[in-house]
Motif scaffolding. Structure first.
Motif, PDB file in Angstrom:
ATOM      1  N   MET A  42       0.826  -1.212   0.000  1.00  0.00           N
ATOM      2  CA  MET A  42       0.000   0.000   0.000  1.00  0.00           C
ATOM      3  C   MET A  42       0.863   1.266   0.000  1.00  0.00           C
ATOM      4  O   MET A  42       0.469   2.310   0.493  1.00  0.00           O
ATOM      5  CB  MET A  42      -0.984  -0.001   1.177  1.00  0.00           C
ATOM      6  CG  MET A  42      -2.077  -1.058   1.057  1.00  0.00           C
ATOM      7  SD  MET A  42      -3.162  -0.796  -0.359  1.00  0.00           S
ATOM      8  CE  MET A  42      -4.080   0.642   0.176  1.00  0.00           C
ATOM      9  N   GLN A  43       2.051   1.157  -0.596  1.00  0.00           N
ATOM     10  CA  GLN A  43       2.955   2.289  -0.754  1.00  0.00           C
ATOM     11  C   GLN A  43       3.102   2.612  -2.237  1.00  0.00           C
ATOM     12  O   GLN A  43       2.975   1.734  -3.084  1.00  0.00           O
ATOM     13  CB  GLN A  43       4.342   1.967  -0.165  1.00  0.00           C
ATOM     14  CG  GLN A  43       4.331   1.645   1.322  1.00  0.00           C
ATOM     15  CD  GLN A  43       3.837   2.811   2.158  1.00  0.00           C
ATOM     16  OE1 GLN A  43       4.275   3.939   1.986  1.00  0.00           O
ATOM     17  NE2 GLN A  43       2.911   2.531   3.068  1.00  0.00           N
ATOM     18  N   ILE A  44       3.395   3.886  -2.549  1.00  0.00           N
ATOM     19  CA  ILE A  44       3.670   4.286  -3.926  1.00  0.00           C
ATOM     20  C   ILE A  44       4.887   3.495  -4.411  1.00  0.00           C
ATOM     21  O   ILE A  44       5.892   3.403  -3.693  1.00  0.00           O
ATOM     22  CB  ILE A  44       3.948   5.809  -4.012  1.00  0.00           C
ATOM     23  CG1 ILE A  44       2.733   6.620  -3.549  1.00  0.00           C
ATOM     24  CG2 ILE A  44       4.391   6.202  -5.424  1.00  0.00           C
ATOM     25  CD1 ILE A  44       1.576   6.667  -4.508  1.00  0.00           C
ATOM     26  N   VAL A  45       4.794   2.923  -5.620  1.00  0.00           N
ATOM     27  CA  VAL A  45       5.835   2.010  -6.094  1.00  0.00           C
ATOM     28  C   VAL A  45       7.175   2.675  -6.369  1.00  0.00           C
ATOM     29  O   VAL A  45       8.216   2.045  -6.240  1.00  0.00           O
ATOM     30  CB  VAL A  45       5.394   1.252  -7.368  1.00  0.00           C
ATOM     31  CG1 VAL A  45       4.265   0.307  -7.065  1.00  0.00           C
ATOM     32  CG2 VAL A  45       5.057   2.192  -8.493  1.00  0.00           C
ATOM     33  N   SER A  46       7.165   3.939  -6.751  1.00  0.00           N
ATOM     34  CA  SER A  46       8.402   4.603  -7.160  1.00  0.00           C
ATOM     35  C   SER A  46       8.142   6.102  -7.264  1.00  0.00           C
ATOM     36  O   SER A  46       6.995   6.527  -7.384  1.00  0.00           O
ATOM     37  CB  SER A  46       8.836   4.058  -8.532  1.00  0.00           C
ATOM     38  OG  SER A  46       9.901   4.799  -9.074  1.00  0.00           O
ATOM     39  N   ASP A  47       9.210   6.870  -7.266  1.00  0.00           N
ATOM     40  CA  ASP A  47       9.094   8.297  -7.546  1.00  0.00           C
ATOM     41  C   ASP A  47       9.102   8.554  -9.049  1.00  0.00           C
ATOM     42  O   ASP A  47       8.826   9.663  -9.487  1.00  0.00           O
ATOM     43  CB  ASP A  47      10.264   9.068  -6.910  1.00  0.00           C
ATOM     44  CG  ASP A  47      10.182   9.076  -5.390  1.00  0.00           C
ATOM     45  OD1 ASP A  47       9.067   8.937  -4.858  1.00  0.00           O
ATOM     46  OD2 ASP A  47      11.241   9.217  -4.748  1.00  0.00           O
ATOM     47  N   GLU A  48       9.459   7.539  -9.835  1.00  0.00           N
ATOM     48  CA  GLU A  48       9.568   7.670 -11.290  1.00  0.00           C
ATOM     49  C   GLU A  48       8.189   7.605 -11.941  1.00  0.00           C
ATOM     50  O   GLU A  48       7.388   6.707 -11.656  1.00  0.00           O
ATOM     51  CB  GLU A  48      10.454   6.562 -11.861  1.00  0.00           C
ATOM     52  CG  GLU A  48      11.878   6.588 -11.357  1.00  0.00           C
ATOM     53  CD  GLU A  48      12.629   7.837 -11.808  1.00  0.00           C
ATOM     54  OE1 GLU A  48      12.433   8.274 -12.952  1.00  0.00           O
ATOM     55  OE2 GLU A  48      13.404   8.374 -10.988  1.00  0.00           O
TER      56      GLU A  48
END
Length: 127
Positions: A42-48
């Motif tokens: 449940m976390q954002i997978v990447s800053d990209e």
């Protein structure tokens, strides 16, 4: 009135608010917005940006499958981005997931998205 059927799968992020992943009424499925959350952490997978778009399409795929369809059943797709200069990247990645005929689509620039994601998508399926 047609019955509302709630669509839910653990292969996509769980709802983080007062909504369902999707709702089916008749042969139409209304897909809630998906942001690039990993369904397990449940976390954002990447800053990209590219990785975020891929995760959003994977999340949408999982919800479509749970509803008994696939991405190809989406007739309307809404894409929300915090930076519209990423539009070409969205088009390129969308080409990996969709074949012609493509769904109707809107691409909308917004100031901010949940959890500071860079992209969110929702849509309507007809199955």
């Amino acid at each position: 009135m047609a019955e509302k059927i709630i669509i839910a799968t653990n292969k996509a992020p769980q709802a983080i608010g007062t909504y369902s992943q999707a709702v089916k009424v008749g042969s139409t499925v209304y897909l809630s917005g998906q942001i690039p959350l990993d369904p397990e952490s449940m976390q954002i997978v990447s800053d990209e940006f590219e990785a975020q778009v891929v995760q959003v399409f994977e999340n949408l795929t999982a919800v479509c499958q749970a509803a008994g369809g696939s991405l190809s059943d989406i007739v309307k797709l809404n894409i929300f981005m915090t930076d519209l200069s990423n539009f070409a990247t969205v088009n390129e990645i969308m080409g990996r997931y969709f074949e012609q005929p493509y769904p109707a689509r809107a691409a909308i620039g917004v100031k901010q998205l949940p959890k500071d994601s860079l992209v969110e998508m929702d849509g309507v399926m007809e199955i």
